[in-house]
Design a protein around this motif. Structure first.
Motif, PDB file in Angstrom:
ATOM      1  N   TRP A  39      47.517  20.326  34.266  1.00  0.00           N
ATOM      2  CA  TRP A  39      48.877  20.847  35.751  1.00  0.00           C
ATOM      3  C   TRP A  39      49.558  21.684  35.792  1.00  0.00           C
ATOM      4  O   TRP A  39      50.690  21.461  36.552  1.00  0.00           O
ATOM      5  N   ALA A  40      50.325  22.175  34.875  1.00  0.00           N
ATOM      6  CA  ALA A  40      51.086  23.103  34.771  1.00  0.00           C
ATOM      7  C   ALA A  40      50.677  25.180  35.379  1.00  0.00           C
ATOM      8  O   ALA A  40      50.072  25.201  34.606  1.00  0.00           O
ATOM      9  N   PRO A  41      51.261  25.319  35.945  1.00  0.00           N
ATOM     10  CA  PRO A  41      51.351  26.663  35.870  1.00  0.00           C
ATOM     11  C   PRO A  41      51.512  27.221  35.428  1.00  0.00           C
ATOM     12  O   PRO A  41      52.664  27.240  34.747  1.00  0.00           O
ATOM     13  N   THR A  42      50.437  28.178  35.251  1.00  0.00           N
ATOM     14  CA  THR A  42      50.410  29.739  34.104  1.00  0.00           C
ATOM     15  C   THR A  42      50.906  31.319  34.519  1.00  0.00           C
ATOM     16  O   THR A  42      49.932  31.794  35.510  1.00  0.00           O
ATOM     17  N   VAL A  43      52.388  31.718  34.355  1.00  0.00           N
ATOM     18  CA  VAL A  43      52.467  32.809  34.441  1.00  0.00           C
ATOM     19  C   VAL A  43      51.576  34.148  33.209  1.00  0.00           C
ATOM     20  O   VAL A  43      51.435  34.059  32.222  1.00  0.00           O
ATOM     21  N   LEU A  44      50.306  34.277  33.831  1.00  0.00           N
ATOM     22  CA  LEU A  44      49.647  35.542  33.696  1.00  0.00           C
ATOM     23  C   LEU A  44      49.713  36.745  33.461  1.00  0.00           C
ATOM     24  O   LEU A  44      50.020  37.199  35.000  1.00  0.00           O
ATOM     25  N   PRO A  45      49.734  37.662  32.935  1.00  0.00           N
ATOM     26  CA  PRO A  45      49.640  39.662  33.674  1.00  0.00           C
ATOM     27  C   PRO A  45      49.001  39.713  33.590  1.00  0.00           C
ATOM     28  O   PRO A  45      46.994  39.484  34.391  1.00  0.00           O
ATOM     29  N   CYS A  46      48.385  40.877  34.967  1.00  0.00           N
ATOM     30  CA  CYS A  46      47.623  41.541  35.938  1.00  0.00           C
ATOM     31  C   CYS A  46      47.341  42.565  34.752  1.00  0.00           C
ATOM     32  O   CYS A  46      48.592  43.640  34.020  1.00  0.00           O
ATOM     33  N   GLY A 116      49.545  44.915  39.724  1.00  0.00           N
ATOM     34  CA  GLY A 116      48.081  45.217  38.606  1.00  0.00           C
ATOM     35  C   GLY A 116      49.166  45.930  37.091  1.00  0.00           C
ATOM     36  O   GLY A 116      49.528  45.061  37.116  1.00  0.00           O
ATOM     37  N   ALA A 117      48.833  46.896  36.148  1.00  0.00           N
ATOM     38  CA  ALA A 117      48.899  46.300  35.171  1.00  0.00           C
ATOM     39  C   ALA A 117      50.709  47.008  35.175  1.00  0.00           C
ATOM     40  O   ALA A 117      51.477  47.462  35.611  1.00  0.00           O
ATOM     41  N   GLY A 118      51.394  45.506  34.366  1.00  0.00           N
ATOM     42  CA  GLY A 118      52.652  46.070  34.441  1.00  0.00           C
ATOM     43  C   GLY A 118      53.706  44.510  34.671  1.00  0.00           C
ATOM     44  O   GLY A 118      54.410  45.079  35.160  1.00  0.00           O
ATOM     45  N   ASP A 119      52.907  44.173  35.731  1.00  0.00           N
ATOM     46  CA  ASP A 119      53.158  43.113  36.776  1.00  0.00           C
ATOM     47  C   ASP A 119      52.433  41.870  35.790  1.00  0.00           C
ATOM     48  O   ASP A 119      51.746  41.213  35.188  1.00  0.00           O
ATOM     49  N   ALA A 120      52.885  40.600  36.277  1.00  0.00           N
ATOM     50  CA  ALA A 120      52.736  39.146  35.916  1.00  0.00           C
ATOM     51  C   ALA A 120      52.207  38.242  37.114  1.00  0.00           C
ATOM     52  O   ALA A 120      53.665  38.746  38.047  1.00  0.00           O
ATOM     53  N   VAL A 121      51.422  37.851  37.424  1.00  0.00           N
ATOM     54  CA  VAL A 121      51.533  36.575  38.548  1.00  0.00           C
ATOM     55  C   VAL A 121      52.106  34.870  37.479  1.00  0.00           C
ATOM     56  O   VAL A 121      50.864  34.587  36.720  1.00  0.00           O
ATOM     57  N   THR A 122      52.251  34.329  39.056  1.00  0.00           N
ATOM     58  CA  THR A 122      52.129  32.812  38.442  1.00  0.00           C
ATOM     59  C   THR A 122      50.960  32.025  39.233  1.00  0.00           C
ATOM     60  O   THR A 122      51.120  32.536  40.307  1.00  0.00           O
TER      61      THR A 122
END
Length: 192
Positions: A39-46, A116-122
């Motif tokens: 149930w936890a949000p996760t930060v993933l790299p783009c 994109g590359a170098g960024d991350a999103v939740t």
């Protein structure tokens, strides 16, 4: 099919979970975390498995409607803190934003963030556990179109550009006229 009529939340499949985890430098650790806290949000790299185009919810809804009614559909889509996150092919972030700026309808397109590359999103949780004491409330995000394949179809730059321009046109506003001399190469008129 109108994706906005669904009341239930779509859940990420095991194959979709593997695809999301492949964006991480440590996919096995990411999946282990999800086993403990789905149930936890996760930060993933783009930039590795996907890019993400983030847009305000209302405009994002118009773009999704365009993708479904006059286009090929869409890949995974999430809603997180008032924005829609459209997962796109790697490299889309780098190309889409400048192209949107060149369009005559650019003033009508709200702020579109391209990650994109170098960024991350939740990304939202894989599951929503309403009655769990460890997962209070429903949280700030959910999957609208959950990842369901190991290699989901992802829109590319031209597909998203067309959908954004059509969505801006559908809003009913007219673009500002081009500045004097902007079309001189097309009309053959001097710029004076």
């Amino acid at each position: 099919m109108d994706i906005w009529t669904f009341e239930s939340v779509e859940y990420v499949t095991v194959a979709g979970e593997a695809w999301l985890a492949s964006a991480s430098a440590y996919p096995r650790s990411t999946r282990a975390l999800w086993q403990e806290r789905p149930w936890a949000p996760t930060v993933l790299p783009c930039g590795r498995a996907f890019d993400v185009v983030s847009m305000p919810a209302l405009f994002g809804r118009r773009v999704l409607d365009e993708l479904w009614t006059s286009g090929p559909g869409c890949g995974p889509v999430a809603s997180y803190r008032g924005r829609l996150l459209l997962f796109a092919q790697v490299g889309t972030a780098e190309r889409l934003r400048p192209l949107l700026g060149w369009e005559e309808w650019a003033p009508e397109v709200p702020t579109v963030l391209c990650h994109g590359a170098g960024d991350a999103v939740t990304v939202p949780p894989l599951q929503r556990m309403v009655d769990s004491p460890d997962a209070p409330g429903l949280g700030p995000g959910r999957w609208i179109v959950a990842p369901d394949r190991r290699e989901p179809w992802l829109p590319d730059t031209p597909v998203l550009l067309r959908a954004c321009v059509r969505a801006a046109r559908r809003s009913g506003r007219r673009p500002a006229p081009p500045p004097h001399g902007a079309n001189r190469f097309l009309s053959g008129e001097p710029d004076c």
